[in-house]
Design a protein around this motif. Structure first.
Motif, PDB file in Angstrom:
ATOM      1  N   MET A   1       0.846  -1.189   0.000  1.00  0.00           N
ATOM      2  CA  MET A   1       0.000   0.000   0.000  1.00  0.00           C
ATOM      3  C   MET A   1       0.884   1.242   0.000  1.00  0.00           C
ATOM      4  SD  MET A   1      -3.028   0.919   2.671  1.00  0.00           S
ATOM      5  CE  MET A   1      -1.953   1.732   3.833  1.00  0.00           C
ATOM      6  N   GLU A   2       0.530   2.181  -0.829  1.00  0.00           N
ATOM      7  CA  GLU A   2       1.313   3.413  -0.937  1.00  0.00           C
ATOM      8  C   GLU A   2       1.402   4.105   0.419  1.00  0.00           C
ATOM      9  OE1 GLU A   2       1.283   7.533  -3.533  1.00  0.00           O
ATOM     10  OE2 GLU A   2      -0.114   5.928  -4.053  1.00  0.00           O
ATOM     11  N   ALA A   3       2.589   4.671   0.697  1.00  0.00           N
ATOM     12  CA  ALA A   3       2.746   5.356   1.971  1.00  0.00           C
ATOM     13  C   ALA A   3       1.914   6.635   1.971  1.00  0.00           C
ATOM     14  CB  ALA A   3       4.223   5.701   2.181  1.00  0.00           C
ATOM     15  N   ALA A   4       1.410   6.962   3.153  1.00  0.00           N
ATOM     16  CA  ALA A   4       0.642   8.206   3.272  1.00  0.00           C
ATOM     17  C   ALA A   4       1.540   9.389   2.925  1.00  0.00           C
ATOM     18  CB  ALA A   4       0.121   8.342   4.702  1.00  0.00           C
ATOM     19  N   ALA A   5       0.920  10.443   2.403  1.00  0.00           N
ATOM     20  CA  ALA A   5       1.693  11.580   1.889  1.00  0.00           C
ATOM     21  C   ALA A   5       2.641  12.155   2.940  1.00  0.00           C
ATOM     22  CB  ALA A   5       0.738  12.657   1.377  1.00  0.00           C
ATOM     23  N   GLU A   6       2.143  12.300   4.176  1.00  0.00           N
ATOM     24  CA  GLU A   6       3.021  12.946   5.162  1.00  0.00           C
ATOM     25  C   GLU A   6       4.195  12.044   5.545  1.00  0.00           C
ATOM     26  OE1 GLU A   6      -0.172  12.277   5.484  1.00  0.00           O
ATOM     27  OE2 GLU A   6      -0.730  11.671   7.516  1.00  0.00           O
ATOM     28  N   ILE A   7       3.963  10.710   5.473  1.00  0.00           N
ATOM     29  CA  ILE A   7       5.055   9.773   5.759  1.00  0.00           C
ATOM     30  C   ILE A   7       6.107   9.887   4.651  1.00  0.00           C
ATOM     31  CG2 ILE A   7       5.612   7.306   5.910  1.00  0.00           C
ATOM     32  CD1 ILE A   7       4.210   8.264   8.373  1.00  0.00           C
ATOM     33  N   LYS A   8       5.629   9.872   3.421  1.00  0.00           N
ATOM     34  CA  LYS A   8       6.534  10.004   2.272  1.00  0.00           C
ATOM     35  C   LYS A   8       7.353  11.285   2.400  1.00  0.00           C
ATOM     36  CE  LYS A   8       3.503   8.957  -1.150  1.00  0.00           C
ATOM     37  NZ  LYS A   8       2.983   8.866  -2.520  1.00  0.00           N
TER      38      LYS A   8
ATOM     39  N   ALA B   1       6.302   3.893  -2.729  1.00  0.00           N
ATOM     40  CA  ALA B   1       5.266   3.172  -3.461  1.00  0.00           C
ATOM     41  C   ALA B   1       4.583   2.111  -2.600  1.00  0.00           C
ATOM     42  CB  ALA B   1       5.878   2.522  -4.703  1.00  0.00           C
ATOM     43  N   GLN B   2       5.353   1.439  -1.724  1.00  0.00           N
ATOM     44  CA  GLN B   2       4.734   0.326  -0.983  1.00  0.00           C
ATOM     45  C   GLN B   2       4.424   0.661   0.466  1.00  0.00           C
ATOM     46  OE1 GLN B   2       7.484  -2.854  -1.663  1.00  0.00           O
ATOM     47  NE2 GLN B   2       9.091  -1.984  -0.412  1.00  0.00           N
ATOM     48  N   GLY B   3       5.058   1.675   1.023  1.00  0.00           N
ATOM     49  CA  GLY B   3       4.792   2.050   2.407  1.00  0.00           C
ATOM     50  C   GLY B   3       5.220   0.960   3.376  1.00  0.00           C
ATOM     51  N   PHE B   4       4.808   1.092   4.619  1.00  0.00           N
ATOM     52  CA  PHE B   4       5.089   0.056   5.606  1.00  0.00           C
ATOM     53  C   PHE B   4       4.086  -1.078   5.420  1.00  0.00           C
ATOM     54  CE2 PHE B   4       6.860   3.794   7.900  1.00  0.00           C
ATOM     55  CZ  PHE B   4       8.147   3.320   8.082  1.00  0.00           C
ATOM     56  N   PRO B   5       4.499  -2.278   5.761  1.00  0.00           N
ATOM     57  CA  PRO B   5       3.545  -3.383   5.654  1.00  0.00           C
ATOM     58  C   PRO B   5       2.374  -3.198   6.626  1.00  0.00           C
ATOM     59  CG  PRO B   5       5.646  -4.128   6.586  1.00  0.00           C
ATOM     60  CD  PRO B   5       5.814  -2.695   6.237  1.00  0.00           C
ATOM     61  N   THR B   6       1.262  -3.785   6.306  1.00  0.00           N
ATOM     62  CA  THR B   6       0.105  -3.727   7.209  1.00  0.00           C
ATOM     63  C   THR B   6      -0.375  -5.152   7.474  1.00  0.00           C
ATOM     64  OG1 THR B   6      -1.638  -3.750   5.552  1.00  0.00           O
ATOM     65  CG2 THR B   6      -0.619  -1.611   6.022  1.00  0.00           C
ATOM     66  N   VAL B   7      -1.330  -5.277   8.394  1.00  0.00           N
ATOM     67  CA  VAL B   7      -1.821  -6.626   8.712  1.00  0.00           C
ATOM     68  C   VAL B   7      -2.584  -7.246   7.541  1.00  0.00           C
ATOM     69  CG1 VAL B   7      -1.853  -6.385  11.212  1.00  0.00           C
ATOM     70  CG2 VAL B   7      -3.820  -5.621   9.872  1.00  0.00           C
ATOM     71  N   ARG B   8      -2.813  -6.469   6.504  1.00  0.00           N
ATOM     72  CA  ARG B   8      -3.436  -7.056   5.316  1.00  0.00           C
ATOM     73  C   ARG B   8      -2.422  -7.804   4.462  1.00  0.00           C
ATOM     74  NH1 ARG B   8      -6.222  -2.459   6.017  1.00  0.00           N
ATOM     75  NH2 ARG B   8      -4.875  -1.246   4.643  1.00  0.00           N
ATOM     76  N   ASP B   9      -1.118  -7.542   4.719  1.00  0.00           N
ATOM     77  CA  ASP B   9      -0.095  -8.341   4.042  1.00  0.00           C
ATOM     78  C   ASP B   9      -0.001  -9.681   4.758  1.00  0.00           C
ATOM     79  OD1 ASP B   9       1.067  -6.397   2.145  1.00  0.00           O
ATOM     80  OD2 ASP B   9       1.482  -5.274   3.987  1.00  0.00           O
ATOM     81  N   GLU B  10      -0.099 -10.753   4.000  1.00  0.00           N
ATOM     82  CA  GLU B  10      -0.095 -12.086   4.600  1.00  0.00           C
ATOM     83  C   GLU B  10       1.106 -12.266   5.546  1.00  0.00           C
ATOM     84  OE1 GLU B  10      -2.479 -14.190   4.566  1.00  0.00           O
ATOM     85  OE2 GLU B  10      -1.365 -15.726   5.671  1.00  0.00           O
ATOM     86  N   ALA B  11       2.256 -11.774   5.137  1.00  0.00           N
ATOM     87  CA  ALA B  11       3.474 -11.986   5.926  1.00  0.00           C
ATOM     88  C   ALA B  11       3.504 -11.154   7.211  1.00  0.00           C
ATOM     89  CB  ALA B  11       4.703 -11.685   5.071  1.00  0.00           C
ATOM     90  N   TRP B  12       2.602 -10.228   7.342  1.00  0.00           N
ATOM     91  CA  TRP B  12       2.605  -9.355   8.519  1.00  0.00           C
ATOM     92  C   TRP B  12       1.279  -9.412   9.264  1.00  0.00           C
ATOM     93  CZ3 TRP B  12       6.963  -6.416   9.898  1.00  0.00           C
ATOM     94  CH2 TRP B  12       8.014  -6.487   8.974  1.00  0.00           C
ATOM     95  N   LYS B  13       0.539 -10.460   8.980  1.00  0.00           N
ATOM     96  CA  LYS B  13      -0.816 -10.594   9.492  1.00  0.00           C
ATOM     97  C   LYS B  13      -0.917 -10.456  11.011  1.00  0.00           C
ATOM     98  CE  LYS B  13      -4.557 -13.886   8.722  1.00  0.00           C
ATOM     99  NZ  LYS B  13      -4.809 -15.204   8.109  1.00  0.00           N
ATOM    100  N   TYR B  14       0.078 -10.979  11.726  1.00  0.00           N
ATOM    101  CA  TYR B  14      -0.015 -11.004  13.183  1.00  0.00           C
ATOM    102  C   TYR B  14       0.823  -9.923  13.861  1.00  0.00           C
ATOM    103  CZ  TYR B  14      -2.285 -15.462  12.471  1.00  0.00           C
ATOM    104  OH  TYR B  14      -3.151 -16.453  12.072  1.00  0.00           O
TER     105      TYR B  14
END
Ligand code: ATP
Ligand code: MG
Lengths: 448, 253
Positions: free
Chosen positions: A1-8, A43-56
Motif C-alpha cells: 500500500m502506498e505510503a501516506a503523503a506525510e510519511i513520504k 510506493a509500498q509504504g510500511f507493511p500492514t496486517v493485510r499483508d499475509e506476511a505481517w498478518k499477526y
C-alpha cells in the motif's frame, strides 16, 4: 500500500537532509540505489496486517510515528568502559562497535585478522572497495517486498562487512555491537550488514543489539549473508534492546552446495520485534539450522518469520524455536518451508514450543509447508502450553519449593535452546542474563 | 509414625476415600493391596500432597503433626517420600540436578549443611550401586526416555538418597522384570530400619516375598476392609478379592 503523503514527505526530507553524508554518497551506483529504494518505499509504504506476511504483527505503531535517522555523533558518545555491559565475558573475539548506526573506530578491536579476511564497517568498505561491495550488496535484499527493507537501503548508515576469501578460517568470532544512545523517542538507525564467505571458509558472527537508554526508537536492520560452496557461518543475534524500542530485522541468506548456515536468534528486549529470515538452500547438501529463543514480558511482541526455500536436492533444514511469555506478551512464529520440484531428498524439520506463564500472554504458531517434490522428509511440531502441573508436583514431592520448582522448569525449557549454542562463553552469558531474568533474580546455582 | 483416621476424600465431587483408617508404627512395613480403582494411588497422593483432592473428613497425623496441613515440599522435607506409580518425565532437568536440589532442601530443613559436590557425588554413586543403576542415568533428564523399569528404579534411587522416615511405594514392582524386582526389593530392604516405616502398595504377593510386610491391608471401595499378616496376601493371591466382598456383605458392613 502506498505510503501516506506525510510519511513520504517526512522520509524524503530526512533523506535530503542526510543524503550527501550517507556512506557512498559520492558513488553513483550507491546514490541511484538509495534513490530507487526510497521510491520503492514511497510506493509500498510500511507493511500492514493485510499483508499475509505481517498478518499477526501490526506495525501501525511505527507507521504512525515519524522516525528521524540518527545523525553522526558530534564526538565519541561512548567510552570503552561503557561496553562492559554488552560484551561477553571470556569470549576471545574480534570486535566491531557501531553507535547509533555509525562505526566507533576507537572501540573496535580488529587485530590479528588472518590473510584473506576483510572485517570492518560497511561504510569503510564502500570507501575502500566500492567495486567489491557493489557485486555483493543488495543481492539478497528484500527491498521489493518489504517497506522496512527498502527504507533500510535508502538510509543504511553502517554495519558489519565481513568478507573472507576462499578457504579462510576465521578462528576467533567477530562480535558486533550495535548500540543506540538515543534518550528521546523517534530516532531511527538503519544498520546494514554484509557477510560474504568464500568457498570452504568459516566464521562465527555474533551480533548484539542494545540500547543504553529507554527510548521509543526504531532499529531497522537488513543483513545479507552470501556463503560460498562448503562455507560455514554460525550467526548469533542477541537482541536486547530497551523495552520501548521497535526492532525490525531482515536477513537474507544464500546457502550453496555443501555450505552450512547456523543461526541462533535470542530475543530478550524490544517492544515490537520482527525477525525476518529468508534462506535459500541452493545447492546439493546445503544445510541450515535456525534456532530461536524469546523471553518476553510486559507488552512485548516478537515475531519470528522464517522462509526457507529448498531449491536443490539433498538439502537439510532445521528450525527450533522456543518462547517463554509472561504478562501480556505476545509471540508469533511463522515458519514457511517451500520444497521446490528439484529439491528431492530434502530433509526439513521445524519445531516451535511456547510456554505461557500468564493468562494474558499469547503465542501464535504457524507452520507452513509447501511441498512440490515427492521424495522428501518434512516434519513440524508446535505447542503452546503452561508449566506441567505434574512436573511441578513431582519436584515439590522431592522437597523443592514451588517457586524453585517453577524456576527450574522454566530454566529447563529455555535452556533447551541455549544448550544448542556452540560457543561456551555465549552459553554461559545467556544462561546468566536470560535465566536470571526468567527466574526473577534467582541464580541458577541456587536452584541446585 | 502415621495415623490415618476416618479419611474421606473426593475428586471433582466424586467420593474416592470413604472413611479410611490406618495406623503405621515406627519401623513397620505395611502392604496395601486392593482392586484397581479402589483408591490406593489416591491415598498415596493425598499423603504426598498432590493438588486436586478435596478432603471432606478425617485427619492424618504424621509424627505428631497434621500432615494435610503441610505444603507438599514440607512433607518431603519432613521425611515423607512417594515412589510414584507413574514417575513424571522432566525434560531439561538432569537426574543429578534433581537429586542435588532435593537432598539439599531436605538437609537444609534438618539443619544440616549442604553437601559439597564431591561428597554428594560419592553418596549418589554409592546409592546407585544399591539399586544397580548405571551412572549414565545421572546425567539424563529425569525419567525422560527411561523404560518403565528404569523409572521405578530411579524412584528407589531417590528414596535411597533422601532417606525418608515414611516411604510410600506405589506399585513399584509393576513393570519390573524378575531380576529388577529382586534388585529393587533388596534396595528397599537395605533402607528398612527401626526409624523408617514403609507403605507398600502392590497387586502381587511376589513382591512381599522379598519385602516381607508386618501387616497386609485390603483397600476396597475407599476403605481398609480387611487387615492381617502376610498370610492374607497369600490368601488374596489364591482367592482374589471376591470373597472379601462376600464376607462384608454377610456381616452387613
Ligand atoms: N482426577 C481424577 N478425576 C476423576 N476420577 C479420578 C481422578 N483420580 C482418580 N480418580 C478415580 O478414583 C478412583 C481411584 O483411583 P486410584 O488411582 O486411587 O486407584 P488405584 O487403587 O490406585 O488403582 P490401580 O490399582 O489401578 O492403580 C478411580 O475410580 C479413578 O478413576
Ligand atoms: Mg494406583
Amino acid at each position: 500500500m502506498e505510503a501516506a503523503a506525510e510519511i513520504k514527505d517526512h522520509y524524503r526530507s530526512d533523506f535530503e537532509r542526510l543524503r550527501d553524508g550517507l556512506p557512498g554518497g559520492r558513488i553513483p551506483w550507491m546514490k541511484r540505489r538509495r534513490e530507487a529504494a526510497l521510491a520503492r518505499f514511497a510506493a509500498q509504504g510500511f507493511p500492514t496486517v493485510r499483508d499475509e506476511a505481517w498478518k499477526y504483527t501490526d506495525t501501525g505503531v511505527i507507521a504512525r510515528r515519524t522516525f528521524t535517522t540518527a545523525s553522526p555523533p558530534a564526538r565519541a558518545a561512548l567510552a570503552r568502559g561503557d561496553l562492559a555491559a554488552f560484551t561477553i565475558p571470556g569470549l576471545d573475539c574480534h570486535r566491531l562497535v557501531f553507535v547509533d548506526g555509525r562505526i566507533a573506530p576507537e572501540l573496535c578491536d580488529l587485530d590479528a585478522l588472518p590473510a584473506g579476511a576483510a572485517v570492518g564497517g560497511l561504510a569503510a568498505a564502500l570507501e575502500g572497495d566500492a567495486a567489491g561491495v557493489e557485486k555483493l550488496l543488495g543481492r539478497l535484499a528484500d527491498d521489493d517486498g518489504n517497506g522496512f527493507a527498502a527504507l533500510n537501503t535508502a538510509f543504511m548508515t553502517d554495519g558489519v562487512c565481513l568478507r573472507l576469501a576462499d578457504g579462510v578460517a576465521l578462528e576467533r568470532p567477530v562480535h558486533v555491537l550495535h548500540l543506540s544512545t538515543a534518550d528521546t523517542d523517534g530516532t531511527a538507525v538503519h544498520p546494514r550488514n554484509l557477510v560474504a564467505l568464500g568457498r570452504g571458509s568459516r566464521a562465527v558472527l555474533i551480533e548484539t543489539y542494545a540500547g543504553l537508554r529507554e527510548a521509543a526508537g526504531l532499529t531497522n536492520v537488513q543483513s545479507e549473508v552470501l556463503l560460498g560452496e562448503g562455507a560455514e557461518l554460525e550467526h548469533y543475534k542477541l537482541q536486547q534492546e530497551s523495552a520501548k524500542t521497535f526492532h525490525i530485522a531482515d536477513t537474507g541468506v544464500h546457502v550453496p552446495a555443501g555450505a552450512r548456515y547456523r543461526a541462533h536468534g535470542i530475543d530478550a528486549g524490544g517492544r515490537l520485534v520482527r525477525n525476518g529470515v529468508r534462506v535459500r538452500i541452493d545447492g546439493a547438501g546445503a544445510e541450515c539450522e535456525l534456532n530461536g529463543l524469546y523471553v518476553l514480558a510486559g507488552r512485548q511482541h516478537v515475531d519470528n518469520h522464517t522462509v526457507i526455500d529448498h531449491l536443490k536436492p539433498d538439502g537439510v533444514s532445521r528450525e527450533f524455536f522456543k518462547g517463554v511469555l509472561e504478562g501480556h506478551a505476545r509471540s508469533v512464529f511463522s515458519g514457511k518451508v517451500i520444497v521446490h520440484p528439484d529439491a528431492q531428498h530434502t530433509d526439513a524439520r521445524q519445531t516451535n514450543h511456547n510456554l505461557l506463564l500468564s493468562e494474558n500472554a499469547e503465542a501464535d504458531t504457524r507452520p507452513q509447508l509447501e511441498i512440490y517434490a515427492d521424495d522428501v522428509k518434512c516434519a513440524h511440531g508446535a505447542t503452546v502450553g503452561q508449566l506441567d502441573p505434574d512436573a511441578l508436583y513431582y519436584l515439590q514431592s522431592r522437597a523443592i519449593d514451588e517457586d524453585a520448582a517453577r524456576s527450574l522448569l522454566i530454566y529447563a525449557f529455555a535452556n533447551d535452546v541455549i544448550g544448542r549454542l556452540s560457543l561456551e562463553p555465549v552459553r554461559s552469558y545467556l544462561e546468566r542474563t536470560l535465566t536470571e531474568r526468567l527466574l526473577h533474580g534467582r541464580r541458577v546455582e541456587d536452584l541446585i | 509414625m502415621l495415623s490415618i483416621r476416618n479419611l474421606q476424600a473426593s475428586v471433582d465431587g466424586k467420593p474416592i476415600l470413604k472413611g479410611l483408617s490406618l495406623e503405621i508404627g515406627k519401623g513397620e512395613v505395611h502392604a496395601i493391596m486392593g482392586p484397581n480403582g479402589s483408591g490406593k494411588s489416591t491415598l498415596a497422593h493425598i499423603l504426598a500432597g498432590r493438588d486436586g483432592y478435596q478432603v471432606t473428613g478425617g485427619e492424618v497425623i504424621y509424627r505428631g503433626k497434621d500432615l494435610l496441613d503441610m505444603p507438599t515440599e514440607e512433607r518431603a522435607r519432613e521425611g515423607v517420600f512417594l515412589a510414584f506409580q507413574y514417575p513424571v518425565e522432566i525434560p531439561g532437568v538432569s537426574n543429578i540436578y534433581l537429586l542435588k536440589a532435593a537432598l539439599n532442601a531436605v538437609r537444609k530443613h534438618r539443619g544440616e549443611g549442604e553437601l559439597d559436590a564431591m561428597d554428594f557425588l560419592k553418596l549418589v554413586k554409592e546409592r546407585m550401586k544399591l539399586v544397580e543403576m548405571d551412572e549414565q542415568f545421572l546425567y539424563r533428564p529425569v525419567n525422560e526416555g527411561f523404560s518403565g523399569g528404569e523409572k521405578k528404579r530411579n524412584e528407589i534411587l531417590q528414596m535411597a538418597v533422601l532417606q525418608p522416615s515414611l516411604g510410600i511405594l506405589d506399585e513399584t514392582d509393576s513393570g519390573l522384570d524378575i531380576d529388577a524386582l529382586r534388585v529393587v526389593a533388596n534396595g528397599v530392604n537395605a533402607l528398612r530400619g527401626p526409624e523408617r516405616s514403609l507403605m507398600v502398595v502392590t497387586h502381587y504377593q511376589r513382591l512381599l516375598d522379598y519385602i516381607v510386610p508386618d501387616h497386609v491391608h485390603v483397600l476396597a471401595g475407599g476403605r481398609i476392609v480387611k487387615s492381617g499378616d502376610r498370610s492374607l496376601a497369600l490368601e488374596l493371591e489364591r482367592r482374589g478379592y471376591g470373597w472379601i466382598e462376600d464376607e462384608l456383605r454377610a456381616t452387613g458392613s
